[in-house]
Enzyme design. Structure first.
Site, PDB file in Angstrom:
ATOM      1  N   SER A 130       2.320 -30.602  43.899  1.00 39.33           N
ATOM      2  CA  SER A 130       2.777 -29.249  43.548  1.00 39.33           C
ATOM      3  C   SER A 130       3.860 -29.200  42.471  1.00 39.33           C
ATOM      4  O   SER A 130       4.166 -28.120  41.977  1.00 39.33           O
ATOM      5  CB  SER A 130       3.292 -28.526  44.792  1.00 39.33           C
ATOM      6  OG  SER A 130       2.197 -28.127  45.568  1.00 39.33           O
ATOM      7  N   LYS A 161       2.869 -27.552  39.385  1.00 41.48           N
ATOM      8  CA  LYS A 161       2.870 -26.077  39.297  1.00 41.48           C
ATOM      9  C   LYS A 161       3.988 -25.562  38.380  1.00 41.48           C
ATOM     10  O   LYS A 161       3.876 -24.475  37.820  1.00 41.48           O
ATOM     11  CB  LYS A 161       3.013 -25.470  40.698  1.00 41.48           C
ATOM     12  CG  LYS A 161       1.843 -25.812  41.638  1.00 41.48           C
ATOM     13  CD  LYS A 161       2.150 -25.401  43.078  1.00 41.48           C
ATOM     14  CE  LYS A 161       1.008 -25.723  44.017  1.00 41.48           C
ATOM     15  NZ  LYS A 161       1.348 -25.452  45.435  1.00 41.48           N
ATOM     16  N   TYR A 212      -7.308 -27.208  39.280  1.00 43.82           N
ATOM     17  CA  TYR A 212      -6.026 -27.201  40.002  1.00 43.82           C
ATOM     18  C   TYR A 212      -5.814 -28.537  40.732  1.00 43.82           C
ATOM     19  O   TYR A 212      -4.739 -29.145  40.650  1.00 43.82           O
ATOM     20  CB  TYR A 212      -6.016 -26.006  40.972  1.00 43.82           C
ATOM     21  CG  TYR A 212      -5.004 -26.081  42.075  1.00 43.82           C
ATOM     22  CD1 TYR A 212      -3.665 -25.769  41.856  1.00 43.82           C
ATOM     23  CD2 TYR A 212      -5.382 -26.478  43.372  1.00 43.82           C
ATOM     24  CE1 TYR A 212      -2.734 -25.849  42.884  1.00 43.82           C
ATOM     25  CE2 TYR A 212      -4.464 -26.559  44.396  1.00 43.82           C
ATOM     26  CZ  TYR A 212      -3.144 -26.242  44.152  1.00 43.82           C
ATOM     27  OH  TYR A 212      -2.224 -26.334  45.162  1.00 43.82           O
ATOM     28  N   TYR A 252       8.863 -23.718  49.285  1.00 43.08           N
ATOM     29  CA  TYR A 252       8.100 -22.887  50.231  1.00 43.08           C
ATOM     30  C   TYR A 252       9.024 -22.255  51.267  1.00 43.08           C
ATOM     31  O   TYR A 252      10.083 -21.755  50.909  1.00 43.08           O
ATOM     32  CB  TYR A 252       6.972 -23.704  50.900  1.00 43.08           C
ATOM     33  CG  TYR A 252       6.265 -24.570  49.911  1.00 43.08           C
ATOM     34  CD1 TYR A 252       5.511 -23.990  48.892  1.00 43.08           C
ATOM     35  CD2 TYR A 252       6.382 -25.956  49.936  1.00 43.08           C
ATOM     36  CE1 TYR A 252       4.881 -24.777  47.935  1.00 43.08           C
ATOM     37  CE2 TYR A 252       5.754 -26.745  48.984  1.00 43.08           C
ATOM     38  CZ  TYR A 252       5.014 -26.140  48.000  1.00 43.08           C
ATOM     39  OH  TYR A 252       4.405 -26.917  47.071  1.00 43.08           O
ATOM     40  N   VAL A 297       3.561 -32.531  47.859  1.00 43.17           N
ATOM     41  CA  VAL A 297       3.222 -33.279  49.078  1.00 43.17           C
ATOM     42  C   VAL A 297       2.999 -34.773  48.835  1.00 43.17           C
ATOM     43  O   VAL A 297       2.778 -35.520  49.787  1.00 43.17           O
ATOM     44  CB  VAL A 297       2.001 -32.695  49.843  1.00 43.17           C
ATOM     45  CG1 VAL A 297       2.327 -31.365  50.486  1.00 43.17           C
ATOM     46  CG2 VAL A 297       0.774 -32.620  48.967  1.00 43.17           C
TER      47      VAL A 297
END
Ligand code: GLN
Length: 309
Positions: free
Chosen positions: A65, A68, A193, A245, A263
């Site tokens: 992530s 991102k 992605y 998050y 992760v």
């Protein structure tokens, strides 16, 4: 007296040892379940390019992530505030792969760092570049440029492994499509992605790649402007509020820096105007953020007094 960053990293390395086996590696992506716990690396990069590292800082890991941040940077640069019609900038208070909020908020993801938001961002890039392969190439080339490693690549095995177990992410994309917030082929976009999530980097490359965000969008070494100061400020704000998050509040509380986790066990952080930092340790806490990586960053900001607060 200037701070001795190497000594601080060495101290953190010693202190973190008893923590390294705590937590769990991500096993919902089977290829990541094979990564050995107990590994640790941390790198600090200053404006003049000075690098301080400790641990396995040359060992590549799956950035997941953290990618991102880079796709959000590219999309924000292209679409400016038009982008916010498709994705918000509020913390979600939910796990990164949650479906429920997306349903009652009509297919508009809360922010670009939860999976739904990042998949929308990738979809928006595919619309702009008209082709998923070209889009992946643009993303890869951008990361190659900012990291200073022209040979960076992604791990096809990890990307395939994620697709084989990708029902939840595919569900997020289909749900957005049902609300009209998705423009391209769902399978192709989600695969793109997964591929950018599967990019592998070590902490030295990752830390280097975040330097432009620590310096208002301009790489202090090459002088190249990657995004405007305004946009860099916004990207950092979203990292601070959404980068971890449903543990983003806790991370801000304990660490106090804009940062993004993945992760794969990596965390990339910036100290605006001072430095960028990358840390990696694969075992995760219950929120899916690196257990020891988070602790190491907390120790770093405590020992140095560097934080945005
Ligand atoms: N590729 C991962 C996923 O979609 C990224 C999640 C993460 O790093 N938090 O689930």
């Amino acid at each position: 007296m200037p701070m001795n960053y190497q000594q601080i990293l060495n101290e953190i390395y010693e202190e973190i040892q008893p923590e390294l086996l705590r937590g769990k590696v991500a096993d919902y992506i089977p290829a990541l379940a094979e990564v050995e716990k107990g590994q640790f690396a941390m790198t600090v990069t200053l404006a003049d390019g000075t690098v301080y590292s400790v641990g396995d800082s040359k060992k590549a890991f799956s950035i997941q992530s953290i990618s991102k941040v880079f796709t959000f940077t590219l999309a924000l640069d292209i679409y400016s505030k038009e982008l916010y019609k498709r994705v918000g900038v509020e913390p979600s208070g939910n796990p990164f792969n949650s479906l429920v909020q997306l349903e009652y908020e009509n297919g508009i993801p809360r922010n670009p760092f939860i999976n739904a938001g990042a998949i929308t961002i990738t979809d928006s890039l595919i619309s702009y570049y008209k082709d998923e392969y070209k889009t992946l190439e643009v993303i890869m080339n951008f990361i190659r440029e900012i990291s200073g490693n022209p040979t960076l690549s992604f791990d096809q095995v990890v990307a395939n492994s994620e697709m084989e177990h990708g029902d939840r992410n595919l569900a997020l994309a289909r749900l957005m499509k049902s609300f009209g917030n998705f423009e391209n082929d769902v399978l192709g976009s989600v695969m793109t992605y997964f591929k950018h999530c599967a990019i592998t980097m070590n902490t030295e490359e990752l830390s280097r790649s975040m330097l432009f965000l620590a310096f208002g969008g301009t790489d202090p070494i090459s002088g190249k402007v990657f995004v405007s100061t305004r946009k860099a400020k916004r990207i950092n704000a979203v990292m601070l509020t959404c980068g971890h998050y449903d543990a983003s509040g806790e991370f801000a509380f304990h660490v106090g820096l804009p940062a993004k986790s993945g992760v794969g066990g990596g965390i990339a952080a910036v100290v605006p105007g001072v430095m960028s930092i990358a840390v990696w340790s694969p075992a995760l806490n219950k929120y899916g953020n690196s257990h020891s990586g988070t602790l190491a960053l907390e120790k770093f900001t405590t020992k140095t007094g560097l934080s945005i607060f």
